[in-house]
Design a protein around this motif. Sequence first.
Motif, PDB file in Angstrom:
ATOM      1  N   LEU A  10       0.912  -1.050   0.103  1.00  5.64           N
ATOM      2  CA  LEU A  10       0.254  -0.043  -0.142  1.00  5.64           C
ATOM      3  C   LEU A  10       0.982   1.372   0.182  1.00  5.64           C
ATOM      4  N   PHE A  11       1.786   1.179   0.773  1.00  6.67           N
ATOM      5  CA  PHE A  11       2.824   2.213   0.820  1.00  6.67           C
ATOM      6  C   PHE A  11       3.390   2.746  -0.443  1.00  6.67           C
ATOM      7  N   GLY A  12       3.879   1.495  -1.103  1.00  8.92           N
ATOM      8  CA  GLY A  12       4.529   1.906  -2.324  1.00  8.92           C
ATOM      9  C   GLY A  12       3.442   2.240  -3.479  1.00  8.92           C
TER      10      GLY A  12
ATOM     11  N   SER B 106      14.134   3.704   0.099  1.00 11.22           N
ATOM     12  CA  SER B 106      14.679   3.112  -0.943  1.00 11.22           C
ATOM     13  C   SER B 106      15.883   2.679  -1.124  1.00 11.22           C
ATOM     14  N   VAL B 107      16.774   3.385  -0.170  1.00  9.95           N
ATOM     15  CA  VAL B 107      18.215   3.116   0.098  1.00  9.95           C
ATOM     16  C   VAL B 107      18.497   1.713   0.447  1.00  9.95           C
ATOM     17  N   ILE B 108      17.624   1.275   1.384  1.00  9.85           N
ATOM     18  CA  ILE B 108      17.763   0.044   2.285  1.00  9.85           C
ATOM     19  C   ILE B 108      18.039  -1.359   1.406  1.00  9.85           C
ATOM     20  N   PRO B 109      17.269  -1.728   0.172  1.00 10.88           N
ATOM     21  CA  PRO B 109      17.459  -2.490  -0.846  1.00 10.88           C
ATOM     22  C   PRO B 109      18.834  -2.701  -1.405  1.00 10.88           C
ATOM     23  N   PHE B 110      19.189  -1.499  -1.608  1.00  5.94           N
ATOM     24  CA  PHE B 110      20.742  -1.235  -2.272  1.00  5.94           C
ATOM     25  C   PHE B 110      21.725  -1.673  -1.500  1.00  5.94           C
TER      26      PHE B 110
ATOM     27  N   GLY C  70      12.034  -1.496   0.919  1.00  3.15           N
ATOM     28  CA  GLY C  70      12.546  -0.825   1.947  1.00  3.15           C
ATOM     29  C   GLY C  70      11.681  -1.016   3.366  1.00  3.15           C
ATOM     30  N   LEU C  71      10.403  -0.689   3.214  1.00  6.02           N
ATOM     31  CA  LEU C  71       9.545  -0.640   4.364  1.00  6.02           C
ATOM     32  C   LEU C  71       9.094  -2.138   4.568  1.00  6.02           C
ATOM     33  N   ASN C  72       9.245  -2.812   3.696  1.00  5.02           N
ATOM     34  CA  ASN C  72       8.950  -4.290   3.884  1.00  5.02           C
ATOM     35  C   ASN C  72       9.916  -4.731   4.753  1.00  5.02           C
ATOM     36  N   GLU C  73      11.223  -4.700   4.612  1.00  5.61           N
ATOM     37  CA  GLU C  73      12.244  -5.082   5.107  1.00  5.61           C
ATOM     38  C   GLU C  73      12.185  -4.568   6.839  1.00  5.61           C
ATOM     39  N   PHE C  74      11.915  -3.232   6.589  1.00  4.67           N
ATOM     40  CA  PHE C  74      11.717  -2.692   8.082  1.00  4.67           C
ATOM     41  C   PHE C  74      10.826  -3.183   9.070  1.00  4.67           C
ATOM     42  N   ILE C  75       9.651  -3.475   8.361  1.00  4.61           N
ATOM     43  CA  ILE C  75       8.514  -4.157   9.141  1.00  4.61           C
ATOM     44  C   ILE C  75       8.855  -5.639   9.456  1.00  4.61           C
ATOM     45  N   LYS C  76       9.824  -6.541   8.756  1.00  5.45           N
ATOM     46  CA  LYS C  76      10.064  -7.659   9.244  1.00  5.45           C
ATOM     47  C   LYS C  76      11.235  -7.794   9.998  1.00  5.45           C
TER      48      LYS C  76
ATOM     49  N   PRO D 171      12.751  -4.937  12.024  1.00  7.25           N
ATOM     50  CA  PRO D 171      12.914  -3.410  12.556  1.00  7.25           C
ATOM     51  C   PRO D 171      14.138  -3.368  13.300  1.00  7.25           C
ATOM     52  N   ARG D 172      14.444  -4.127  14.415  1.00  3.95           N
ATOM     53  CA  ARG D 172      15.620  -3.884  15.208  1.00  3.95           C
ATOM     54  C   ARG D 172      16.942  -4.038  14.585  1.00  3.95           C
ATOM     55  N   LYS D 173      16.859  -5.104  13.824  1.00  3.60           N
ATOM     56  CA  LYS D 173      17.969  -5.608  12.763  1.00  3.60           C
ATOM     57  C   LYS D 173      18.508  -4.368  11.833  1.00  3.60           C
ATOM     58  N   LEU D 174      17.654  -3.816  11.176  1.00  2.00           N
ATOM     59  CA  LEU D 174      17.787  -2.632  10.421  1.00  2.00           C
ATOM     60  C   LEU D 174      17.970  -1.293  11.159  1.00  2.00           C
ATOM     61  N   LEU D 175      17.808  -1.153  12.305  1.00  2.00           N
ATOM     62  CA  LEU D 175      17.790   0.318  12.973  1.00  2.00           C
ATOM     63  C   LEU D 175      19.028   1.117  12.814  1.00  2.00           C
ATOM     64  N   SER D 176      20.203   0.265  12.986  1.00  2.40           N
ATOM     65  CA  SER D 176      21.537   1.193  12.790  1.00  2.40           C
ATOM     66  C   SER D 176      21.754   1.456  11.205  1.00  2.40           C
TER      67      SER D 176
END
Length: 631
Positions: free
Chosen positions: A159-161, A340-344, A408-414, A416-421
């Motif tokens: 939905l976000f995308g 959008s930078v997260i998947p890169f 990127g948001l999908n990864e953040f949802i799955k 969140p703590r791992k991607l925080l840094s």
Amino acid sequence: MPENKQFILKKLYLGVLLSAVIIFFWRTLFSGLIPIPADALVGLYHPYRDYYAVNFPNGVPFKNYILTDPVLQQYPWKWLVMNDWRKGLIPLENPYSFSGTPLLANIQAGVFYPLNILFILISSFPTAWAIFIIIQPLLASIFMSWWLENNGIRRMAALFGGLVWAFSSFNLVWLEWGNIGHAGLYLPLALLAVDNLQKSMSRKQKIMKWHALLQFSLANSLFAGHFQVTFYLLAAVGLYWFIRLGISKRSFSLFIIHYSLFILITSPQWFPSLKFTLQSNRSVEQANVLSREGFFIRPRQLVQLIVPDFFGNPSTLNYRGSWNYAEQIIYIGLLPLVLSVIPFSSSMLFTPSIFFPVILVILGVIFSVDSSISRLPYQLRLPLISDLQPTRLSYLITFGLSTLSAFGLNEFIKHPRKLLSKIMTIFAIFAILLFALLVISSKFSPDAKLVSQRNLIFPFATLGLGVLISGSLWIVPKKNYSLLSTFYLLFSILGLIRFGWKFTPFSSKEYLYPVTPAIKFLQENMGINDRYMTLDRRLLPPNANIMYKLKSIEGYDPIYSKDYAVKIAAMENGDETIPDYGRIIRPTNFNSPIAGELNVKYVLSLIDIKDQNLEKVFQEGETRIYESTGK
């Protein structure tokens, strides 16, 4: 997840999507304003300025001076098309512009577009137009969400995308053209069809409906009425086809069949359009494109990715960027850009779902931003490509970035703590960029400095909000993590709506081609073969006359007859060399014998004319109407 809960979530997400569209178009839905720049028509041109001079002696205020095309091209052309269809006639000719010009061959008129049915079902043309515009972001977000969710993305991220894509800069700055947005919104639907063709073939399932959906998407894009966007859509779908289905004999054969079928289905539109284009003055106009300002995106304009109005905005009359704001802007919102930078920076980069949008972004930037590489296709005069405005590649760039933001948001949802840094590092990088722009802006002139620094406030606030949302992971219980993702969605979409509101005009129906006394005089006194001409660019602009069924020797269109351009050159200068009139023909030599050949009966002027061949017969404010005496 229980089925009833899934059903509730689907309704909830659909509600969010509809809410975003309703909020953006609240002026239309609740105040009756039409999404078209009619305010610019009556605010810029006579005799409308004369008509409203009592209440607006300085002219009717208008929101955005660069937005006149929808009211001078797309709206009149669509109106003319639907007038013919309602009469049971095929819309072949436009007798009102360029002393008569093809209408069916004008691809932007969208003669065969299926959604023209709106103008048949709804008796009020302005209302039908409003719905025609409103459904663009609605369909774009729905199609994008379907495709993303089909690629394994969670529904909220999908939905976000979808919403980011629907309200990205490309879709918003070209929103009121209608044909551009409609031509582009079918891309994710075509990609969805390709995905399911690949899955169905590998599982040996029935695939006819997916073949049909692909053809529906491709054909509708072309019929919507903007060849360049359709060309990019076809290129993107072709790239995705071979990424998904691989390069094999079967894949290549199916691809050839599909694109051949597309050419066959759409031939009633592209064949007359191509024929007319080959006979047009387009090649003369395109001969010097490399020297044209703003033909490419200037490298400095890329700062608009994070600060869209760093160089000002035409709606606030302080834009000082390169050429046309709409052509130069690439923007999906700062928070989506961060995501959008997260998947890169992950192992996902070379999966088909990520690799595809990355390629779109990279190729889009390479060939749209001014450089020796982007100029090469034009120097080589490559067929088709060298006729296209490269700034429109922002279509593929914003689509690619919107897709990456959803992943990127999908990864953040799955995780969140791992991607925080990682996400905090990205925020830090963007903060440094914003501070760098703050320093750069301090060296501008006082006025420019004020504009740039004022427009840095919102990006700084957005960045701070993003840091706050992400940092909340340290204190928010795990069960509430999804709430943080909801905040990302809401603040991102509200930011894009704010961006669109600033640029997009909504006009009163009163301003949609009012019949002034001068126009009424022309309607009552011009015969069926009579035409008029104007002597000032501020007078009754070309194509507005279509709405009054007044015939003119003038016209405004990227494609018009080369023979007619030569005739007008002979009228103006007595020289039949092929001229470059750009996209507007407005001759002024009313004493030429050619004016008589073209049946010019009336000449409109803003100043008094003393000429034995003209007699003043009417005046409204500054607008004077002279009749040709034929002496």
